[in-house]
Design a protein around this motif. Sequence first.
Motif, PDB file in Angstrom:
ATOM      1  N   TRP A  78       0.832  -1.205   0.000  1.00  0.00           N
ATOM      2  CA  TRP A  78       0.000   0.000   0.000  1.00  0.00           C
ATOM      3  C   TRP A  78       0.867   1.256   0.000  1.00  0.00           C
ATOM      4  CZ3 TRP A  78      -0.679   4.278   3.087  1.00  0.00           C
ATOM      5  CH2 TRP A  78      -1.796   5.071   2.790  1.00  0.00           C
ATOM      6  N   LEU A  79       1.957   1.258   0.756  1.00  0.00           N
ATOM      7  CA  LEU A  79       2.851   2.409   0.782  1.00  0.00           C
ATOM      8  C   LEU A  79       3.425   2.680  -0.600  1.00  0.00           C
ATOM      9  CD1 LEU A  79       4.751   1.700   4.119  1.00  0.00           C
ATOM     10  CD2 LEU A  79       3.094   3.534   3.710  1.00  0.00           C
ATOM     11  N   CYS A  80       3.783   1.612  -1.291  1.00  0.00           N
ATOM     12  CA  CYS A  80       4.309   1.765  -2.654  1.00  0.00           C
ATOM     13  C   CYS A  80       3.235   2.293  -3.576  1.00  0.00           C
ATOM     14  CB  CYS A  80       4.848   0.419  -3.144  1.00  0.00           C
ATOM     15  SG  CYS A  80       5.676   0.471  -4.743  1.00  0.00           S
ATOM     16  N   LYS A  81       2.023   1.783  -3.447  1.00  0.00           N
ATOM     17  CA  LYS A  81       0.903   2.237  -4.277  1.00  0.00           C
ATOM     18  C   LYS A  81       0.579   3.699  -4.015  1.00  0.00           C
ATOM     19  CE  LYS A  81      -3.218   0.609  -3.379  1.00  0.00           C
ATOM     20  NZ  LYS A  81      -4.415  -0.273  -3.327  1.00  0.00           N
ATOM     21  N   ALA A  82       0.773   4.133  -2.738  1.00  0.00           N
ATOM     22  CA  ALA A  82       0.489   5.514  -2.363  1.00  0.00           C
ATOM     23  C   ALA A  82       1.638   6.454  -2.687  1.00  0.00           C
ATOM     24  CB  ALA A  82       0.164   5.597  -0.877  1.00  0.00           C
ATOM     25  N   GLY A  83       2.730   5.920  -3.253  1.00  0.00           N
ATOM     26  CA  GLY A  83       3.858   6.759  -3.609  1.00  0.00           C
ATOM     27  C   GLY A  83       4.793   7.082  -2.456  1.00  0.00           C
ATOM     28  N   ARG A  84       4.630   6.403  -1.325  1.00  0.00           N
ATOM     29  CA  ARG A  84       5.482   6.653  -0.154  1.00  0.00           C
ATOM     30  C   ARG A  84       6.614   5.623  -0.149  1.00  0.00           C
ATOM     31  NH1 ARG A  84       0.537   6.975   4.082  1.00  0.00           N
ATOM     32  NH2 ARG A  84       2.208   6.743   5.640  1.00  0.00           N
ATOM     33  N   MET A  85       7.529   5.804  -1.120  1.00  0.00           N
ATOM     34  CA  MET A  85       8.571   4.814  -1.368  1.00  0.00           C
ATOM     35  C   MET A  85       9.541   4.683  -0.201  1.00  0.00           C
ATOM     36  SD  MET A  85       7.949   3.312  -4.140  1.00  0.00           S
ATOM     37  CE  MET A  85       6.953   3.494  -5.616  1.00  0.00           C
ATOM     38  N   ASP A  86       9.942   5.797   0.384  1.00  0.00           N
ATOM     39  CA  ASP A  86      10.908   5.739   1.486  1.00  0.00           C
ATOM     40  C   ASP A  86      10.356   4.924   2.646  1.00  0.00           C
ATOM     41  OD1 ASP A  86      12.680   7.245   0.057  1.00  0.00           O
ATOM     42  OD2 ASP A  86      12.116   9.157   0.981  1.00  0.00           O
ATOM     43  N   GLU A  87       9.060   5.128   2.967  1.00  0.00           N
ATOM     44  CA  GLU A  87       8.446   4.368   4.062  1.00  0.00           C
ATOM     45  C   GLU A  87       8.338   2.891   3.691  1.00  0.00           C
ATOM     46  OE1 GLU A  87       4.973   6.237   5.976  1.00  0.00           O
ATOM     47  OE2 GLU A  87       5.324   7.896   4.584  1.00  0.00           O
ATOM     48  N   ALA A  88       8.004   2.614   2.419  1.00  0.00           N
ATOM     49  CA  ALA A  88       7.906   1.222   1.973  1.00  0.00           C
ATOM     50  C   ALA A  88       9.255   0.527   2.095  1.00  0.00           C
ATOM     51  CB  ALA A  88       7.405   1.170   0.532  1.00  0.00           C
ATOM     52  N   LYS A  89      10.320   1.206   1.699  1.00  0.00           N
ATOM     53  CA  LYS A  89      11.657   0.611   1.792  1.00  0.00           C
ATOM     54  C   LYS A  89      12.052   0.367   3.247  1.00  0.00           C
ATOM     55  CE  LYS A  89      13.374   2.590  -2.550  1.00  0.00           C
ATOM     56  NZ  LYS A  89      14.339   3.522  -3.180  1.00  0.00           N
TER      57      LYS A  89
END
Length: 459
Positions: free
Chosen positions: A202-213
């Motif tokens: 979901w983080l990746c889908k929402a564009g929050r790449m740093d949090e996803a990583k």
Amino acid sequence: MWPVSAAIVSAPVSIPNLYFPKAKRTQKLHYGALKCSFGHSSPRLRVSALKDQLPDSATTPEDEGRKLSSSDNKRGGGGGFDYGWLPAFPHVLVASMSNFIFGYHIGVMNGPIVSVARELGFDGNSFLEGLVVSIFIAGAFIGSLIAGPLADKLGCRLTFQIDTIPLILGAITRWRTMLYIASVPGFVVALGMQFAIESPRWLCKAGRMDEAKTVIRELWGASEVENAIEEFQSVSMSDGSDLDSRWSEILEEPHSRVAFIGGTLFTLQQFAGINGVLYFSSLTFQDVGIQSSALASLFVGLTNFAGALCALYLVDREGRQKLLIGSYLGMAISMFLVAFSVVFPLDELLSNNLSILGTIMYIFSFAIGAGPVTGIIIPELSSTRTRGKIMGVSFSTHWACNFVVGLFFLELVEKFGVAPVYASFGAVSLVAAAFAYYFIVETKGRSLEEIERSLNLKA
């Protein structure tokens, strides 16, 4: 299981969104890329393995070597037990508290239903007794339709926290101690979610790449970050994943096939009688000589727990389809055993013992497959873009059928008797086993992205 509000319905939406490293492929992967399509002459879903049609983004032997090496490191040098699930366990445990809450609600309504009916003046009215137990399911039906889109839009953590608000308020306004103390785990879920991780998908889908990583790094290690992000993005680019998918998209291929499978699985699950047996187990046990509702609930709870432990061990070893088929066959045999003991009693003691044995076998069979696997395989088959909505539709179907069974079970037993009703549960279980055999796509050992790419392949 999920409570009055949408609090619990979001649990099966969120838990499958947690990404785990791919399973070791030490043997030949015979599932390949799967193609599912409906025939023109019948609604049967055709499934064929297309091993040579894996997408370009499929892993290479070199990638597999690196992943196997990483997996061996997590196992502590090879040969030992895999502890790779431990980092995710606290977060899943907090989310699973919602299941406990709903199970608690069912338990406290099942035991005292006779005394509640007597106090409220409808003792002996089977329709009203069924209504008392099943009325709160109407709230779960509405919550199912709301929770999925909320999870898609806001993420799983915030959705859980929002959903605990009506759960807590509803619990603390109850008129019995054992009911309003259910607010305590509600507070635990709300607070625990503040410290839980968000789904990296979901983080990746929402564009929050740093949090996803960051989440991927914490759960699976730094070596998995780039591979996981690349895999998430490859699926997002192919299906245009964003936070604003439309309800109408579940009517389009391949989403409609998954919605059909999800709705049908839950319909068959409920009309196989599980909640009729569980909700009124104390009354059923009384009919066969066990007068203590607490003892009956204890038997049911221990059996359910034992079945869940078996499912935990078998689901990734035997696969989803085998567990579903075996589970429903066991449920059918169990219900026919109860019906036989009622229609052809050899003597009263033997008849009672066979009825109890059949009920316990039925609950155990459900707990190893029909219960957990149904909740696992639907989000696995669903795409990232429409997973929340498909889960919402599937679970709203679940609650609608649940309501019908809970409302009319006692009345049907009074009108036709235990044997015909339980025999009908057995017949539906056989139909469910056949459906699992012909329609279910095996997802064991494959990541959600691999499954989604295979379902998106055109015939």
